[in-house]
Design a protein around this motif. Structure first.
Motif, PDB file in Angstrom:
ATOM      1  N   HIS A  50       1.637  10.994   4.691  1.00 36.61           N
ATOM      2  CA  HIS A  50       1.032   9.960   3.865  1.00 36.61           C
ATOM      3  C   HIS A  50       0.341   8.992   4.824  1.00 36.61           C
ATOM      4  O   HIS A  50       0.905   8.643   5.868  1.00 36.61           O
ATOM      5  N   THR A  51      -0.861   8.573   4.488  1.00 39.91           N
ATOM      6  CA  THR A  51      -1.643   7.831   5.475  1.00 39.91           C
ATOM      7  C   THR A  51      -2.177   6.495   4.960  1.00 39.91           C
ATOM      8  O   THR A  51      -2.363   6.290   3.761  1.00 39.91           O
ATOM      9  N   ILE A  52      -2.407   5.622   5.919  1.00 43.03           N
ATOM     10  CA  ILE A  52      -3.131   4.371   5.699  1.00 43.03           C
ATOM     11  C   ILE A  52      -4.399   4.450   6.539  1.00 43.03           C
ATOM     12  O   ILE A  52      -4.341   4.774   7.729  1.00 43.03           O
ATOM     13  N   TYR A  53      -5.539   4.195   5.918  1.00 47.14           N
ATOM     14  CA  TYR A  53      -6.822   4.199   6.622  1.00 47.14           C
ATOM     15  C   TYR A  53      -7.113   2.770   7.055  1.00 47.14           C
ATOM     16  O   TYR A  53      -7.155   1.858   6.234  1.00 47.14           O
ATOM     17  N   TYR A  54      -7.301   2.586   8.344  1.00 47.86           N
ATOM     18  CA  TYR A  54      -7.375   1.242   8.919  1.00 47.86           C
ATOM     19  C   TYR A  54      -8.542   1.170   9.895  1.00 47.86           C
ATOM     20  O   TYR A  54      -8.765   2.097  10.678  1.00 47.86           O
ATOM     21  N   ILE A  55      -9.322   0.099   9.820  1.00 47.83           N
ATOM     22  CA  ILE A  55     -10.428  -0.108  10.751  1.00 47.83           C
ATOM     23  C   ILE A  55      -9.949  -1.026  11.869  1.00 47.83           C
ATOM     24  O   ILE A  55      -9.628  -2.192  11.638  1.00 47.83           O
TER      25      ILE A  55
END
Length: 211
Positions: A50-55
């Motif tokens: 499960h992922t979090i997309y982060y800049i």
């Protein structure tokens, strides 16, 4: 937005792990605790995260890098998002700070136990108190997360079944300590439990036998 990724585990990277997906290799960042656990995993194993997309921005502010943060257990992802909502606890700080199971961090917040939180990398007393003030009463359900536990035998439990069962028991009016005790005792006696439903059914049967 990427919320889940599946592929073949290709080894560790400085920030986390490498994941081969359809001839493309992704670097997925992990918490310190998760990265340590993957040191014993065999490459070539198929995994889902499960992922979090982060800049991620550079200190100068001119360069931005898209980053994926991965969690085997969705409950761990949910906790991480709560943890990083606290002022002064950014994503980089949280990735380094999670050096123990998330269930232990959640328990320290609920007790509250400032000393345990101060042992987390990069967390001082002021930040520890801020974490408690912001999250106490919100993370009790994470205190018995079972996705971080090793398989004790029999089948492999679904990630987070202890967390799911704990939420149900808390809703039924059990206090945190009693609910955790029942879950721990039941799992230790029944290694073949694979789902939250099976865990709760066995807890109810044990309670009925005690009357």
């Amino acid at each position: 937005m990427i919320v889940k990724i599946s592929g073949v585990y290709a080894g560790l990277s400085p920030k986390g792990l490498l994941l081969d997906v359809d001839n493309i290799t992704y670097e997925v960042c992990l918490t310190s605790f998760s990265r340590e656990r993957f040191q014993t995993r065999k490459t070539g194993e198929r995994i889902s995260l499960h992922t979090i997309y982060y800049i991620e921005s550079s200190l100068a502010g001119g360069h931005q890098t898209p980053t994926l943060i991965g969690f085997e257990d969705e409950a761990d992802k949910d906790f991480f998002q709560l943890f990083t909502s606290v002022a002064k606890v950014g994503v980089k700080t949280a990735l380094a700070a999670v050096t123990i199971p998330i269930s232990a961090i959640a328990e320290a917040i609920e007790k509250p136990d400032v000393e345990t939180l101060k042992k987390l990398k990069g967390i001082g007393e002021r930040t520890a108190n801020k974490i408690i003030a912001s999250l106490r009463g919100k993370v009790a359900a994470f205190a018995a997360a079972s996705g971080e536990s090793d398989d004790a035998g029999g089948g492999r439990p679904e990630p987070g079944i202890g967390n799911e069962a704990l939420q149900v028991l808390l809703q039924l009016g059990y206090n945190l300590g009693e609910a955790k005790r029942m879950i721990k005792e039941t799992v230790s006696k029944n290694h073949n439990i694979l789902t939250a439903e099976e865990l709760l059914e066995e807890i109810y049967r044990s309670k009925a036998r005690s009357f």
